[in-house]
Write a protein that holds these residues in place. Structure first.
Motif, PDB file in Angstrom:
ATOM      1  N   LYS A  81       0.841  -1.207   0.000  1.00 51.43           N
ATOM      2  CA  LYS A  81       0.000   0.000   0.000  1.00 51.43           C
ATOM      3  C   LYS A  81       0.871   1.250   0.000  1.00 51.43           C
ATOM      4  O   LYS A  81       1.929   1.278   0.605  1.00 51.43           O
ATOM      5  CB  LYS A  81      -0.864   0.029   1.255  1.00 51.43           C
ATOM      6  N   ASP A  84      -3.625   5.235   0.553  1.00 55.18           N
ATOM      7  CA  ASP A  84      -4.745   4.293   0.554  1.00 55.18           C
ATOM      8  C   ASP A  84      -4.786   3.398  -0.682  1.00 55.18           C
ATOM      9  O   ASP A  84      -5.706   2.606  -0.842  1.00 55.18           O
ATOM     10  CB  ASP A  84      -6.074   5.050   0.657  1.00 55.18           C
ATOM     11  N   ASP A  86      -3.638   0.414  -3.375  1.00 57.17           N
ATOM     12  CA  ASP A  86      -2.916  -0.841  -3.578  1.00 57.17           C
ATOM     13  C   ASP A  86      -1.955  -0.596  -4.731  1.00 57.17           C
ATOM     14  O   ASP A  86      -2.385  -0.231  -5.835  1.00 57.17           O
ATOM     15  CB  ASP A  86      -3.870  -1.967  -3.945  1.00 57.17           C
TER      16      ASP A  86
END
Length: 191
Positions: A81, A84, A86
């Motif tokens: 991460k 916030d 991915d």
């Protein structure tokens, strides 16, 4: 006892993201992957294969990796991460293979099998942080060394990162009759 140690290392009970701050006050972290991450991991694998960093994996192979990373006591699969978002994944586990066939070296131990960071998020310390955290966990459970394979032509950035983190050349692995050549690096986790 050994199984209990591995179970503790790779426990999936707490899948909340783990975060830390770097000097630029960006939030870096990870969470354990699960079946809901299939599309994201597939996209990362496809991109990594197109960059010739590692081989393409079928849907079945990706599903098996997710299940292995989730259930086996000796594998870990994390979604990396940045704030916030991915931005990549890390898959590590126990591996045994022959390296450097001429010298018949045997790689037997824990290996970072796959590590991918999306292009827009590279060179921000995400991979280094993920590797160092994984190493620290292994050290706590008396795992003394860690291996990694990097495609020697197309993974020059990854090779430089691993060398910077203290990994040294161990051998070469020729995958699929000359299609991909991997340099293998090894790091002792003992001080």
């Amino acid at each position: 006892m050994v199984f209990g140690i591995f179970k503790k290392i790779f426990s999936r009970k707490n899948s909340k993201p783990k975060f830390c701050k770097n000097i630029h006050q960006k939030t870096l972290g990870y969470r354990y992957a699960d079946v809901d991450d299939f599309d994201f991991i597939s996209k990362c694998i496809k991109a990594g294969a197109q960059e010739h960093q590692f081989k393409f994996m079928s849907k079945e192979e990706i599903s098996k990796m997710i299940e292995t990373g989730k259930n086996m006591p000796n594998s870990v699969l994390r979604i990396l991460k940045f704030n916030d978002a991915d931005v990549g994944f890390l898959y590590a586990g126990y591996n045994i293979m022959t390296s450097d066939k001429k010298r018949k070296k045997i790689l037997k131990g824990y290996e970072i099998n796959l590590l991918y960071i999306a292009d827009d998020y590279r060179k921000r310390g995400i991979a280094a942080k993920a590797i160092l955290e994984l190493e620290q966990e292994f050290k706590e459970f008396d795992i003394n060394e860690l291996y990694v394979r990097c495609e020697k032509t197309n993974s020059k950035g990854a090779i430089a990162l691993f060398e910077k983190l203290g990994y040294t050349y161990f051998g070469i692995y020729d995958y699929e009759k000359g299609k991909l050549y991997y340099n293998i690096y090894k790091k002792s986790l003992t001080i």
